[in-house]
Design an enzyme around this catalytic site. Structure first.
Site, PDB file in Angstrom:
ATOM      1  N   GLY A   8       4.746   0.775   0.622  1.00 40.48           N
ATOM      2  CA  GLY A   8       5.014   0.288  -0.727  1.00 40.48           C
ATOM      3  C   GLY A   8       6.111   1.064  -1.417  1.00 40.48           C
ATOM      4  O   GLY A   8       6.136   2.294  -1.386  1.00 40.48           O
ATOM      5  N   ALA A   9       7.041   0.342  -2.058  1.00 42.12           N
ATOM      6  CA  ALA A   9       8.179   0.971  -2.742  1.00 42.12           C
ATOM      7  C   ALA A   9       8.170   0.679  -4.229  1.00 42.12           C
ATOM      8  O   ALA A   9       9.212   0.382  -4.826  1.00 42.12           O
ATOM      9  CB  ALA A   9       9.501   0.521  -2.115  1.00 42.12           C
ATOM     10  N   TYR A  11       6.784   2.254  -8.101  1.00 41.82           N
ATOM     11  CA  TYR A  11       7.108   3.518  -8.770  1.00 41.82           C
ATOM     12  C   TYR A  11       6.615   4.724  -7.969  1.00 41.82           C
ATOM     13  O   TYR A  11       7.342   5.700  -7.798  1.00 41.82           O
ATOM     14  CB  TYR A  11       6.495   3.539 -10.167  1.00 41.82           C
ATOM     15  CG  TYR A  11       7.165   2.605 -11.149  1.00 41.82           C
ATOM     16  CD1 TYR A  11       8.477   2.824 -11.553  1.00 41.82           C
ATOM     17  CD2 TYR A  11       6.494   1.510 -11.685  1.00 41.82           C
ATOM     18  CE1 TYR A  11       9.099   1.973 -12.446  1.00 41.82           C
ATOM     19  CE2 TYR A  11       7.108   0.655 -12.584  1.00 41.82           C
ATOM     20  CZ  TYR A  11       8.408   0.886 -12.963  1.00 41.82           C
ATOM     21  OH  TYR A  11       9.027   0.043 -13.853  1.00 41.82           O
ATOM     22  N   LYS A  32       7.838  -4.987   1.111  1.00 39.79           N
ATOM     23  CA  LYS A  32       8.022  -6.431   1.252  1.00 39.79           C
ATOM     24  C   LYS A  32       9.476  -6.835   1.049  1.00 39.79           C
ATOM     25  O   LYS A  32       9.977  -7.759   1.688  1.00 39.79           O
ATOM     26  CB  LYS A  32       7.123  -7.154   0.242  1.00 39.79           C
ATOM     27  CG  LYS A  32       7.169  -8.670   0.308  1.00 39.79           C
ATOM     28  CD  LYS A  32       6.205  -9.288  -0.701  1.00 39.79           C
ATOM     29  CE  LYS A  32       6.228 -10.801  -0.641  1.00 39.79           C
ATOM     30  NZ  LYS A  32       5.279 -11.399  -1.633  1.00 39.79           N
ATOM     31  N   VAL A  75       2.710  -5.610   4.628  1.00 36.19           N
ATOM     32  CA  VAL A  75       1.513  -4.964   5.167  1.00 36.19           C
ATOM     33  C   VAL A  75       0.391  -5.985   5.189  1.00 36.19           C
ATOM     34  O   VAL A  75       0.052  -6.582   4.172  1.00 36.19           O
ATOM     35  CB  VAL A  75       1.114  -3.736   4.327  1.00 36.19           C
ATOM     36  CG1 VAL A  75      -0.198  -3.150   4.829  1.00 36.19           C
ATOM     37  CG2 VAL A  75       2.217  -2.686   4.370  1.00 36.19           C
ATOM     38  N   GLU A 162       4.444  -7.064 -24.974  1.00 35.45           N
ATOM     39  CA  GLU A 162       5.883  -6.925 -24.773  1.00 35.45           C
ATOM     40  C   GLU A 162       6.508  -8.259 -24.374  1.00 35.45           C
ATOM     41  O   GLU A 162       7.619  -8.587 -24.799  1.00 35.45           O
ATOM     42  CB  GLU A 162       6.162  -5.853 -23.727  1.00 35.45           C
ATOM     43  CG  GLU A 162       5.842  -4.446 -24.228  1.00 35.45           C
ATOM     44  CD  GLU A 162       6.277  -3.354 -23.273  1.00 35.45           C
ATOM     45  OE1 GLU A 162       6.874  -2.380 -23.738  1.00 35.45           O
ATOM     46  OE2 GLU A 162       6.004  -3.489 -22.063  1.00 35.45           O
ATOM     47  N   ASP A 290      -1.471   2.386  -8.510  1.00 35.21           N
ATOM     48  CA  ASP A 290      -2.529   1.415  -8.773  1.00 35.21           C
ATOM     49  C   ASP A 290      -3.546   1.336  -7.644  1.00 35.21           C
ATOM     50  O   ASP A 290      -4.596   0.713  -7.796  1.00 35.21           O
ATOM     51  CB  ASP A 290      -1.925   0.020  -8.995  1.00 35.21           C
ATOM     52  CG  ASP A 290      -1.012  -0.034 -10.206  1.00 35.21           C
ATOM     53  OD1 ASP A 290      -0.977   0.964 -10.954  1.00 35.21           O
ATOM     54  OD2 ASP A 290      -0.329  -1.050 -10.395  1.00 35.21           O
ATOM     55  N   LYS A 366      12.510   3.886 -25.847  1.00 35.36           N
ATOM     56  CA  LYS A 366      12.221   3.052 -24.675  1.00 35.36           C
ATOM     57  C   LYS A 366      13.463   2.966 -23.783  1.00 35.36           C
ATOM     58  O   LYS A 366      13.370   3.078 -22.556  1.00 35.36           O
ATOM     59  CB  LYS A 366      11.800   1.658 -25.131  1.00 35.36           C
ATOM     60  CG  LYS A 366      11.365   0.726 -24.009  1.00 35.36           C
ATOM     61  CD  LYS A 366       9.920   0.912 -23.647  1.00 35.36           C
ATOM     62  CE  LYS A 366       9.460  -0.159 -22.674  1.00 35.36           C
ATOM     63  NZ  LYS A 366       8.017  -0.065 -22.371  1.00 35.36           N
TER      64      LYS A 366
END
Length: 394
Positions: A8-9, A11, A32, A75, A162, A290, A366
């Site tokens: 996984g790429a 954060y 992916k 994956v 947002e 996550d 931000k």
């Protein structure tokens, strides 16, 4: 030489890869896509701010050493008992695995949500939302079906609020382009909880409510969605709302492959880790972002945020290197920087290190956080390449 695999790429995964590359440690990264996208900023292009290409970076622009191997693939399974990751490109073996598979949507058992609602969770889904809404306005010009001009956003956390802020700023442009009367357009935010942005204090929440209401957003808290039909939501109150655009931002859970592989998981499917971010089941597997069930000092699991994932990625990389050097492992402690919510291109609310901020100053902070992240990924080279692209509305 030990084989290190990052799955996984996002954060966390990409930060881990950057740290390993800085240390001169070879690794394999499977993802992916051949790009990394800014998950926490996807509301901006979805709502018409800037071009979509500006919200992703090619992995080869970040990871530039020949010893860093990038595999574009999906994956499909995990076999930690055999030190293997299954993919659509074949099996990948490892000595150390950093599991950073991101999340899956959480529908909370609401019938029809998965089938009929759009999601804001990837670069592709953000683009589809944008194109769909513009198509609805274009179609209204031909058939005058007012349900095309009604947009429902489910969920009033950071993503939902947002997104509403960006969509509200985009509406005048769409109305002018397709000659749509302002009174025909409805942007409705539905939230089952009693308040929006629960991570912020009451004063900041009220400030956000005032801004969004002035922009034309209908904020309806304490309003649970109980069923979603095609172009329609049913509410707990018995009310039915017809809309051609239904977007769900109400929650996430871990990738289901983790639970299927036999990891000990929490109710959201996240793998339990120790203070070093190692899986409690497999010590050569580090789980971050996550995907990780990490309990903070307050006894509660850390929420799925970009800042947590980024910090976890760095610590996981350091700990893999420490194991290989037979050094004591680093303990992960979240350095909570605060929360900033943009409410459009030029206004926001939030807190940074305990300091409350709202209005233009919050929006500027931000923007600053975006540049800081680009610096962490690729230094001045990447900042210069992206600078100026992520701040102004088209």
């Amino acid at each position: 030489m030990a084989k290190i695999l990052i799955a996984g790429a996002g954060y966390g995964g990409l930060t881990c890869a950057v740290e390993l590359e800085k240390a001169g440690q070879p690794f394999t990264l499977i993802n992916k896509h051949d790009y990394h996208y800014f998950t926490t900023l996807l509301h901006e292009p979805a709502g018409g701010r800037n071009k979509f290409e500006e919200y992703k970076v090619n992995l080869h622009d970040v990871l530039r050493k020949e010893s860093s191997k990038l595999v574009k693939g999906v994956v499909t399974g995990l076999s930690p008992q055999e030190n293997k990751v299954l993919t659509d490109k074949g099996e990948l073996s490892y000595d150390y695995l950093i599991l950073a598979l991101g999340n899956a949507p959480e529908y909370f058992g609401i019938p029809g949500m998965a089938e009929h609602a759009m999601l804001l969770r990837s670069w592709d889904t953000a683009r589809k939302i944008h194109e769909h809404i513009e198509h609805m306005f274009r179609m209204y010009r031909d058939d005058r079906d007012e349900t095309r001009l009604r947009i429902i956003v489910g969920g009033a956390g950071l993503t939902g609020i947002e997104l509403c802020g960006e969509l509200a700023e985009w509406m005048p442009e769409l109305m002018a382009t397709y000659h749509v009367p302002a009174e025909k357009v409805q942007l409705i935010n539905l939230e089952a909880a009693p308040t929006i942005l629960p991570m912020l204090d009451e004063g900041l929440r009220k400030a956000a409510e005032e801004v969004l209401t002035k922009k034309g957003v209908q904020l309806r808290t304490g309003t649970a969605i109980v069923k979603v039909n095609e172009n329609q939501v049913e509410l707990k109150t018995g009310e039915v709302i017809d809309a051609r655009t239904i977007i769900w931002t109400g929650g996430v859970r871990a990738n289901p492959l983790i639970a299927a592989a036999g990891f000990e998981v929490d109710p959201r499917g996240r793998a339990k880790v120790n203070e070093h971010l190692q899986s409690v089941d497999f010590s050569n597997v580090f789980v971050i972002g996550d995907s990780a069930w990490f309990t903070g000092p307050d006894g509660k699991p850390l929420p799925p945020t970009g800042q947590a994932a980024t910090q976890m990625g760095a610590v996981a990389a350091h700990n893999v290197l420490r194991i290989m050097k037979r050094e004591p492992l680093e303990t992960f402690t979240l350095n909570y920087m605060g929360t900033l919510a943009s409410l459009g291109a030029e206004v926001g609310v939030g807190n940074v290190k305990g300091m409350k901020t709202k209005g233009v100053s919050a929006a500027l902070m931000k923007e600053g956080s975006k540049l800081k992240y680009l610096w962490q990924l690729g230094g001045l080279r990447l900042v210069n390449k992206k600078r100026g692209q992520l701040s102004s509305r088209r």
